[in-house]
Write a protein that holds these residues in place. Structure first.
Motif, PDB file in Angstrom:
ATOM      1  N   GLY A 132       0.839  -1.187   0.000  1.00  9.28           N
ATOM      2  CA  GLY A 132       0.000   0.000   0.000  1.00  9.28           C
ATOM      3  C   GLY A 132       0.875   1.238   0.000  1.00  9.28           C
ATOM      4  O   GLY A 132       2.106   1.142  -0.003  1.00  9.28           O
ATOM      5  N   ILE A 133       0.255   2.423   0.034  1.00 12.20           N
ATOM      6  CA  ILE A 133       1.062   3.636  -0.055  1.00 12.20           C
ATOM      7  C   ILE A 133       1.958   3.796   1.167  1.00 12.20           C
ATOM      8  O   ILE A 133       3.161   4.050   1.049  1.00 12.20           O
ATOM      9  N   LEU A 134       1.380   3.576   2.374  1.00  9.67           N
ATOM     10  CA  LEU A 134       2.183   3.724   3.599  1.00  9.67           C
ATOM     11  C   LEU A 134       3.311   2.688   3.637  1.00  9.67           C
ATOM     12  O   LEU A 134       4.472   3.021   3.901  1.00  9.67           O
ATOM     13  N   ALA A 135       2.955   1.437   3.327  1.00  8.11           N
ATOM     14  CA  ALA A 135       3.972   0.381   3.325  1.00  8.11           C
ATOM     15  C   ALA A 135       5.060   0.701   2.307  1.00  8.11           C
ATOM     16  O   ALA A 135       6.243   0.450   2.549  1.00  8.11           O
ATOM     17  N   GLY A 136       4.654   1.277   1.173  1.00  6.99           N
ATOM     18  CA  GLY A 136       5.618   1.650   0.144  1.00  6.99           C
ATOM     19  C   GLY A 136       6.595   2.700   0.639  1.00  6.99           C
ATOM     20  O   GLY A 136       7.797   2.622   0.403  1.00  6.99           O
ATOM     21  N   ILE A 137       6.047   3.699   1.347  1.00  7.99           N
ATOM     22  CA  ILE A 137       6.920   4.760   1.874  1.00  7.99           C
ATOM     23  C   ILE A 137       7.887   4.182   2.892  1.00  7.99           C
ATOM     24  O   ILE A 137       9.085   4.481   2.885  1.00  7.99           O
ATOM     25  N   VAL A 138       7.359   3.316   3.780  1.00  9.48           N
ATOM     26  CA  VAL A 138       8.229   2.685   4.774  1.00  9.48           C
ATOM     27  C   VAL A 138       9.314   1.869   4.091  1.00  9.48           C
ATOM     28  O   VAL A 138      10.495   1.937   4.450  1.00  9.48           O
ATOM     29  N   ASN A 139       8.924   1.121   3.042  1.00  6.98           N
ATOM     30  CA  ASN A 139       9.901   0.322   2.308  1.00  6.98           C
ATOM     31  C   ASN A 139      10.967   1.214   1.677  1.00  6.98           C
ATOM     32  O   ASN A 139      12.160   0.908   1.745  1.00  6.98           O
ATOM     33  N   GLY A 140      10.526   2.338   1.092  1.00 12.64           N
ATOM     34  CA  GLY A 140      11.487   3.261   0.487  1.00 12.64           C
ATOM     35  C   GLY A 140      12.459   3.799   1.514  1.00 12.64           C
ATOM     36  O   GLY A 140      13.679   3.789   1.307  1.00 12.64           O
ATOM     37  N   PHE A 141      11.911   4.245   2.647  1.00 14.45           N
ATOM     38  CA  PHE A 141      12.755   4.793   3.712  1.00 14.45           C
ATOM     39  C   PHE A 141      13.760   3.740   4.188  1.00 14.45           C
ATOM     40  O   PHE A 141      14.956   4.006   4.311  1.00 14.45           O
ATOM     41  N   ALA A 142      13.253   2.518   4.428  1.00 17.74           N
ATOM     42  CA  ALA A 142      14.121   1.461   4.953  1.00 17.74           C
ATOM     43  C   ALA A 142      15.217   1.112   3.954  1.00 17.74           C
ATOM     44  O   ALA A 142      16.385   0.946   4.331  1.00 17.74           O
ATOM     45  N   THR A 143      14.850   1.020   2.678  1.00 17.97           N
ATOM     46  CA  THR A 143      15.850   0.717   1.650  1.00 17.97           C
ATOM     47  C   THR A 143      16.955   1.760   1.654  1.00 17.97           C
ATOM     48  O   THR A 143      18.145   1.442   1.604  1.00 17.97           O
ATOM     49  N   ALA A 144      16.532   3.047   1.735  1.00 17.64           N
ATOM     50  CA  ALA A 144      17.518   4.130   1.700  1.00 17.64           C
ATOM     51  C   ALA A 144      18.391   4.108   2.944  1.00 17.64           C
ATOM     52  O   ALA A 144      19.596   4.377   2.869  1.00 17.64           O
ATOM     53  N   VAL A 145      17.793   3.762   4.091  1.00 20.07           N
ATOM     54  CA  VAL A 145      18.603   3.651   5.312  1.00 20.07           C
ATOM     55  C   VAL A 145      19.638   2.546   5.136  1.00 20.07           C
ATOM     56  O   VAL A 145      20.812   2.699   5.506  1.00 20.07           O
ATOM     57  N   GLY A 146      19.213   1.436   4.528  1.00 19.21           N
ATOM     58  CA  GLY A 146      20.146   0.346   4.244  1.00 19.21           C
ATOM     59  C   GLY A 146      21.298   0.808   3.376  1.00 19.21           C
ATOM     60  O   GLY A 146      22.455   0.472   3.617  1.00 19.21           O
ATOM     61  N   PHE A 147      20.964   1.618   2.363  1.00 18.87           N
ATOM     62  CA  PHE A 147      22.001   2.167   1.483  1.00 18.87           C
ATOM     63  C   PHE A 147      22.984   3.014   2.285  1.00 18.87           C
ATOM     64  O   PHE A 147      24.204   2.883   2.150  1.00 18.87           O
ATOM     65  N   THR A 148      22.427   3.884   3.142  1.00 16.63           N
ATOM     66  CA  THR A 148      23.276   4.780   3.932  1.00 16.63           C
ATOM     67  C   THR A 148      24.198   3.995   4.853  1.00 16.63           C
ATOM     68  O   THR A 148      25.401   4.283   4.940  1.00 16.63           O
ATOM     69  N   VAL A 149      23.628   2.990   5.537  1.00 12.18           N
ATOM     70  CA  VAL A 149      24.447   2.166   6.436  1.00 12.18           C
ATOM     71  C   VAL A 149      25.603   1.550   5.655  1.00 12.18           C
ATOM     72  O   VAL A 149      26.779   1.648   6.047  1.00 12.18           O
ATOM     73  N   ALA A 150      25.274   0.965   4.486  1.00  9.54           N
ATOM     74  CA  ALA A 150      26.308   0.275   3.710  1.00  9.54           C
ATOM     75  C   ALA A 150      27.377   1.242   3.222  1.00  9.54           C
ATOM     76  O   ALA A 150      28.576   0.964   3.334  1.00  9.54           O
ATOM     77  N   ILE A 151      26.965   2.406   2.713  1.00  5.78           N
ATOM     78  CA  ILE A 151      27.957   3.309   2.108  1.00  5.78           C
ATOM     79  C   ILE A 151      28.839   3.928   3.193  1.00  5.78           C
ATOM     80  O   ILE A 151      30.045   4.107   2.995  1.00  5.78           O
ATOM     81  N   VAL A 152      28.258   4.217   4.365  1.00  7.28           N
ATOM     82  CA  VAL A 152      29.074   4.808   5.432  1.00  7.28           C
ATOM     83  C   VAL A 152      30.090   3.783   5.951  1.00  7.28           C
ATOM     84  O   VAL A 152      31.269   4.103   6.161  1.00  7.28           O
ATOM     85  N   ILE A 153      29.644   2.526   6.113  1.00 11.93           N
ATOM     86  CA  ILE A 153      30.582   1.487   6.550  1.00 11.93           C
ATOM     87  C   ILE A 153      31.711   1.328   5.528  1.00 11.93           C
ATOM     88  O   ILE A 153      32.891   1.290   5.880  1.00 11.93           O
ATOM     89  N   LEU A 154      31.337   1.278   4.247  1.00 14.87           N
ATOM     90  CA  LEU A 154      32.361   1.095   3.215  1.00 14.87           C
ATOM     91  C   LEU A 154      33.342   2.259   3.226  1.00 14.87           C
ATOM     92  O   LEU A 154      34.561   2.055   3.116  1.00 14.87           O
ATOM     93  N   ALA A 155      32.818   3.488   3.377  1.00  8.46           N
ATOM     94  CA  ALA A 155      33.700   4.658   3.388  1.00  8.46           C
ATOM     95  C   ALA A 155      34.659   4.585   4.570  1.00  8.46           C
ATOM     96  O   ALA A 155      35.851   4.888   4.434  1.00  8.46           O
ATOM     97  N   GLY A 156      34.137   4.157   5.728  1.00  5.01           N
ATOM     98  CA  GLY A 156      35.002   4.011   6.895  1.00  5.01           C
ATOM     99  C   GLY A 156      36.119   3.018   6.639  1.00  5.01           C
ATOM    100  O   GLY A 156      37.288   3.280   6.940  1.00  5.01           O
ATOM    101  N   LEU A 157      35.754   1.875   6.027  1.00  3.18           N
ATOM    102  CA  LEU A 157      36.763   0.858   5.735  1.00  3.18           C
ATOM    103  C   LEU A 157      37.791   1.374   4.735  1.00  3.18           C
ATOM    104  O   LEU A 157      38.989   1.137   4.866  1.00  3.18           O
ATOM    105  N   ARG A 158      37.303   2.131   3.729  1.00  2.76           N
ATOM    106  CA  ARG A 158      38.227   2.636   2.710  1.00  2.76           C
ATOM    107  C   ARG A 158      39.206   3.628   3.313  1.00  2.76           C
ATOM    108  O   ARG A 158      40.377   3.649   2.942  1.00  2.76           O
TER     109      ARG A 158
END
Lengths: 194, 253
Positions: A132-158
């Motif tokens: 649904g629309i709300l679930a979609g927004i939550v999914n979008g937010f969560a996906t983007a948070v996942g992206f942020t977590v991954a990119i920040v960890i990778l940057a730290g390692l680099r």
């Protein structure tokens, strides 16, 4: 109560278990390209959270109230990509005029997101999984948070391994990709969560 | 004479896409589908073939319309053309090759945002004749298909001991399951990148021109310039507009 539980499952599932970069390979270009420094990586992450959440809201509304009533669901790819690209451009213009301080921080990243596959990928996944629309927004937010977590960890390692002694051929991108591979193995561990 | 010219240029475009500017092995473009769908040789081939069709057709149409599309709104125009072809191809796959459609899933519509297609539209089709643009698209598509099939084959052999679904490794071989999972994709690409670096370093020592190698997404996004994602603005405001000019631009939209 049930819906809250469902939303929580989406939140954990999209951000950690099936991480957008490390298990779905979406948004790989900025993941590899903007991860040299932790602060630029974090800036990119915030911009992505902002854009993906907004885009999944707009795409969800458009699908529900325009495409479905007119029975033209098959046009979703064209509509979503145009709306997302225009949206990012408008956000950039709006920020430049209304909130210059935020534009200073996020502006440089916005053009990089215009045709980022993660944004379109989330909008399409929302439709595919019949969120649904709300679930979609939550999914979008969560996906983007996942992206942020991954990119920040990778940057730290680099940053940590910048001055390491690695074979000449493996310097640069290959070493980064190996790091990403090891991170992907680590993120496989989250699959026990759900 | 004219015909021979166009023939050589067509052949040259094909070789260029397959070898000299191979989108995966040389330019390192379109990494998302490269990593995501190469779990088997068949999937890699299917993705490559689908991209080839979209790339060739969109290159042709964009080249035919290159004098009509205004420079300022070319990116949205490209996107509409590419997205239309992707939708057509997706519907055809759903109807005739449902197993491939299921295997590739969301990555079929995501061909729209593949850097190779928009990159070729921008750097080749928009400024060249229809015939050579068509062949440029076919060449690039073939290069992409060959690359994806190779990567898919390597991962399939190491991960399951099979190739195109047929068992080829001896009984004693224990499949290394991780190669068909997500981390394996990163490892295979890392080795590929390292090989590319190796060739580049050796070429540079021998005094060859290696400027084309790895000029795609293997560089820093912020400085990747013309070809990169950073230039793909939806509405192209040539130079940076001053803030006071902005209200005008918004009215024009």
């Amino acid at each position: 109560m049930e819906t809250v539980k469902e939303l929580l499952v989406i939140l954990v599932g999209s951000s950690l278990v099936s991480n957008v970069v490390l298990s779905q390979f979406l948004g790989l270009c900025p993941f590899l390209g903007v991860s040299k420094k932790t602060n630029t990586a974090a800036g990119m992450g915030v911009a992505v959270i902002f854009v993906i959440t907004l885009a999944s809201a707009v795409a969800g509304l458009m699908y529900r109230f325009i495409l479905q009533p007119l029975h033209i669901e098959y046009l979703q790819t064209i509509c979503f990509i145009l709306v997302i690209a225009a949206l990012v451009q408008f956000v950039e213009m709006f920020l430049r005029k209304a909130i210059p301080s935020l534009y200073e921080a996020l502006g440089v990243y916005l053009p990089l997101i215009t045709t980022n596959c993660a944004v379109l990928g989330v909008a399409l996944t929302n439709v595919q999984k019949e969120y649904g629309i709300l679930a979609g927004i939550v999914n979008g937010f969560a996906t983007a948070v996942g992206f942020t977590v991954a990119i920040v960890i990778l940057a730290g390692l680099r940053e940590k391994m910048e001055h390491n002694d690695i074979p000449e051929s493996f310097k640069g991108m290959p070493a980064v990709l190996l790091t990403a591979g090891l991170m992907a193995i680590a993120f496989c561990g989250f699959s026990g969560l759900l | 004479m004219g015909k021979t010219n166009s023939m050589t240029s067509a052949g040259e475009r094909l070789v260029n896409g397959l070898v000299k500017e191979n989108p995966t092995f040389v330019l390192m473009l379109g990494m998302c589908p490269t990593l995501a769908v190469t779990t088997s040789a068949m999937n890699g081939f299917g993705m490559g073939a689908t991209t080839l069709v979209v790339l060739a057709l969109s290159n042709l149409i964009i080249s035919l319309l290159r004098n009509i599309i205004p420079k300022k709104v070319r990116i949205p125009a490209f996107i509409v053309i590419i997205a239309s072809f992707v939708t057509v191809v997706q519907l055809l796959l759903e109807a005739y090759l449902p197993f491939l459609n299921d295997a590739l899933g969301v990555y079929i519509p995501l061909i729209v945002v593949n850097c190779i297609i928009l990159g070729r539209a921008e750097s080749y089709a928009y400024s060249n004749s229809p015939v050579s643009s068509l062949f440029d698209g076919i060449g690039m598509g073939l290069g992409f298909t060959v690359a994806l099939t190779c990567i898919g084959a390597v991962r399939e052999v190491l991960g399951t001991g099979k190739i195109f679904g047929a068992k080829i490794m001896p009984q004693a071989f224990t499949p290394i399951g991780i190669f068909v999972l997500a981390p394996g994709a990163f490892f295979v690409l890392a080795v590929l990148c390292a090989l590319q670096n190796f060739v580049k370093i050796r070429g540079a020592r021998a005094g060859k021109d290696t400027s084309k190698i790895g000029s795609g997404c293997s560089e820093d996004c912020m400085h990747c310039g013309e070809k990169g994602c950073g230039k793909r603005k939806f509405y192209d405001d040539d130079d940076d507009l001053a803030v006071e000019d902005l209200s005008e631009t918004e009215d024009a939209e």
